[in-house]
Design an enzyme around this catalytic site. Structure first.
Site: not given
Length: 208
Positions: A75, A182, A184
């Protein structure tokens, strides 16, 4: 051992939990010596570019990158890898990848307004071969950002997405990588991308 850079502006919890799901050993630290000793580094980031550069241990990150060990920016962390950003006025970045960061204009060429920040799920399109994308299929990932690197003008774009223009979604050159979204928080594809980064780190360690 994967080092997660702690400089006060990263989403450390979600990144570390993703590494735990991948059974990776990691260390969250701001200590220069521990970061330099890691097999790979992850540079997360949430917030403003200038604030991040003020707090980031830039010399340590650049020294690590010069070692040839893998580095992944996520990011804002991806944007910091580039030469500069126009956020809050011109600010120099780490200069590890060529290019600059600019704001979504919020209007198309014909004057139609659109929402900024870009927030939500967008599909990746792979445009260059990379070990980061090996054996993966194009799918949707989760974005939250107001600033971008143009995929159209960036030679280091590995995968792009479209949000009223072409956005560099995955970037990379040699051992330096970045993801604008992102991973994750991006379900199956996001975890697979992180898994490939761990494989790259393991392979680099094996030949050192």
């Amino acid at each position: 051992m994967i080092g997660i850079v702690d400089y006060g502006m990263g989403n450390l919890f979600s990144v570390s939990k993703a590494l735990e799901r991948l059974h990776a050993d990691y260390l969250i630290t701001s200590d220069k010596h521990k970061l330099l000793a890691a097999d790979a580094l992850i540079l997360p980031g949430v917030g403003a570019f200038r604030d991040a550069m003020d707090q980031l241990p830039a010399d340590t990150i650049q020294q690590f990158a010069a070692s040839g060990k893998p580095l992944l920016g996520i990011c804002l962390g991806m944007q910091l890898l580039f030469e500069s950003s126009e956020e809050n006025g011109f600010t120099k970045g780490l200069g590890l990848l060529p290019g600059s960061v600019r704001r979504f204009p919020g209007k198309t060429n014909d004057g139609t307004a659109y929402k900024v920040p870009h927030m939500g799920w967008n599909r990746l399109e792979f445009i260059q071969d990379s070990p980061l994308l090996t054996n993966l299929e194009e799918d949707y990932v989760y974005f939250v950002h107001s600033y971008l690197v143009s995929a159209k003008n960036s030679p280091v774009t590995l995968a792009k997405t479209d949000y009223h223009e072409q956005v560099a979604a995955v970037v990379g050159r040699d051992h330096i990588f970045g993801m604008q979204f992102h991973p994750e928080k991006s379900s199956k594809l996001g975890m697979a991308l992180l898994g490939n980064f761990l494989k790259i780190a393991a392979e680099r360690k094996a030949v050192r």
